[in-house]
Design a protein around this motif. Sequence first.
Motif, PDB file in Angstrom:
ATOM      1  N   GLU A 203       0.806  -1.217   0.000  1.00 39.89           N
ATOM      2  CA  GLU A 203       0.000   0.000   0.000  1.00 39.89           C
ATOM      3  C   GLU A 203       0.841   1.269   0.000  1.00 39.89           C
ATOM      4  OE1 GLU A 203      -3.288   0.050  -0.286  1.00 39.89           O
ATOM      5  OE2 GLU A 203      -3.268  -2.139  -0.399  1.00 39.89           O
ATOM      6  N   LEU A 204       2.006   1.244   0.651  1.00 36.90           N
ATOM      7  CA  LEU A 204       2.791   2.454   0.847  1.00 36.90           C
ATOM      8  C   LEU A 204       3.767   2.748  -0.290  1.00 36.90           C
ATOM      9  CD1 LEU A 204       3.634   2.056   4.653  1.00 36.90           C
ATOM     10  CD2 LEU A 204       1.953   3.613   3.644  1.00 36.90           C
ATOM     11  N   GLU A 205       4.395   1.711  -0.826  1.00 33.83           N
ATOM     12  CA  GLU A 205       5.414   1.939  -1.853  1.00 33.83           C
ATOM     13  C   GLU A 205       4.798   2.576  -3.093  1.00 33.83           C
ATOM     14  OE1 GLU A 205       7.291  -1.948  -2.227  1.00 33.83           O
ATOM     15  OE2 GLU A 205       9.093  -1.124  -1.266  1.00 33.83           O
ATOM     16  N   GLY A 206       5.445   3.622  -3.578  1.00 33.49           N
ATOM     17  CA  GLY A 206       4.937   4.335  -4.743  1.00 33.49           C
ATOM     18  C   GLY A 206       3.904   5.393  -4.404  1.00 33.49           C
ATOM     19  N   GLU A 207       3.453   5.385  -3.146  1.00 34.13           N
ATOM     20  CA  GLU A 207       2.454   6.368  -2.708  1.00 34.13           C
ATOM     21  C   GLU A 207       3.052   7.405  -1.773  1.00 34.13           C
ATOM     22  OE1 GLU A 207      -0.635   6.655  -3.677  1.00 34.13           O
ATOM     23  OE2 GLU A 207      -0.815   4.811  -4.848  1.00 34.13           O
ATOM     24  N   VAL A 208       4.016   6.987  -0.935  1.00 35.07           N
ATOM     25  CA  VAL A 208       4.652   7.886   0.029  1.00 35.07           C
ATOM     26  C   VAL A 208       6.162   7.716  -0.063  1.00 35.07           C
ATOM     27  CG1 VAL A 208       2.665   7.734   1.578  1.00 35.07           C
ATOM     28  CG2 VAL A 208       4.625   6.199   1.928  1.00 35.07           C
ATOM     29  N   ASP A 209       6.879   8.583   0.639  1.00 39.02           N
ATOM     30  CA  ASP A 209       8.338   8.500   0.685  1.00 39.02           C
ATOM     31  C   ASP A 209       8.740   7.824   1.997  1.00 39.02           C
ATOM     32  OD1 ASP A 209      11.058   8.832   0.473  1.00 39.02           O
ATOM     33  OD2 ASP A 209      11.040  11.015   0.763  1.00 39.02           O
ATOM     34  N   ILE A 210       9.112   6.542   1.904  1.00 35.21           N
ATOM     35  CA  ILE A 210       9.530   5.803   3.100  1.00 35.21           C
ATOM     36  C   ILE A 210      10.997   6.140   3.372  1.00 35.21           C
ATOM     37  CG2 ILE A 210       9.801   3.537   4.156  1.00 35.21           C
ATOM     38  CD1 ILE A 210       7.618   2.533   2.205  1.00 35.21           C
ATOM     39  N   VAL A 211      11.236   6.943   4.402  1.00 33.34           N
ATOM     40  CA  VAL A 211      12.579   7.477   4.630  1.00 33.34           C
ATOM     41  C   VAL A 211      13.406   6.629   5.588  1.00 33.34           C
ATOM     42  CG1 VAL A 211      12.045   9.853   4.029  1.00 33.34           C
ATOM     43  CG2 VAL A 211      11.602   9.063   6.360  1.00 33.34           C
TER      44      VAL A 211
END
Length: 378
Positions: A203-211
């Motif tokens: 769900e998160l990858e490509g949608e937010v910047d996982i820092v």
Amino acid sequence: MNARTPRTSAVRRAGTALVAAASALSLTACGVIDGLGGGDSSASPERRDDITVGLLLPDKDTARFERFDHPLIKKEVADLTHGKGKVVYANAEASPAKQSRQFQQMIDDRVDVIVVDALDAKGIASDVRKAKEAGIPVIAYDRLAEGPVDAYVSHDNELVGEVQGRSLVEELGSRRSSSKVVMMNGDPADPNTARFKKGALDELEGEVDIVKQYDTDKWSPEVAKANMRKAIASVGLDNIAAVYSANDGMAGAVIEALKDAGATRIPPVTGQDANLDAVQRIVSGEQFMTVYKPFLLEATNAAKMAVYKVQGRDIEFDALTQDSVDSASEKDIPSNLVSVVAVTKDNIEDTVVKDGVYTVKQICTAEYRADCAAIGLK
């Protein structure tokens, strides 16, 4: 999860989770929570009821194990065996070595079946093999243990991560693509961690910047807090838009670290387990959401599987294990996977309160009374 059935889309599965959980919650209308399971009177006279179920749970930091899982399983076993069956219980208190000793003691004591929530899924495989050699069936509970387990009962753990990740993406809205997100994952020795993580990343990858991403040894809140401090120092307090926390214990620690760093507004933080303090943090606005995994269904199904296995009730056992998963050592393990639901301030009353997990009085203590009133929880 490594289910042998095809995966549907995340959105469809999340919707299915809400429907399934709503169905589970409706059980309270029939008085199921009050009775902690309706029992089963279908056992034939020739089937022995004086059985002993060994129950091994992993820790006391996760509030649900002592408060719900143990008493629910104990009550259901009694109901299923006309009061003649019993549960012998041991808690490992976060020590894999202690859990192994407890497991061996149950083998030595010749319990009829062992239900185990493994702290170390790989390490416990030798204990599972010893039980098998002694003719004692083993049911993996909540976490999938390696070794020749007879069955597995848990929740759809990949869906847990998907629900958490999707909730964050939706909360961040149009600013999500520029949002910096910290991921606080669980214990790498816990096989569920990989499933939670995969679901969340879907769900998160490509949608937010996982820092930043961190694994958390033994799900320790202290480790999570230390790692959150590192993330704050590296990314900057004001630059962190959200935190994916895999469970409620770590979520509380993450929030403490943010407050210690001077945060006046806590960014959205996820959780899992619907712990009472987490629900109260949601009420107050400090925690964004938690994943409620209906303890009633998981615990009562585990008890039924254990009793049916010992009593040779193959038809009932097979009816409860129509799912199938793989572990690192075994294929096609008969399984029962219970769905989940996201809890936010908007549906506390329709989930954990309606299901009898907590009363409004328990949630809305003096400290949270004004916050409860503000969201209409009364």
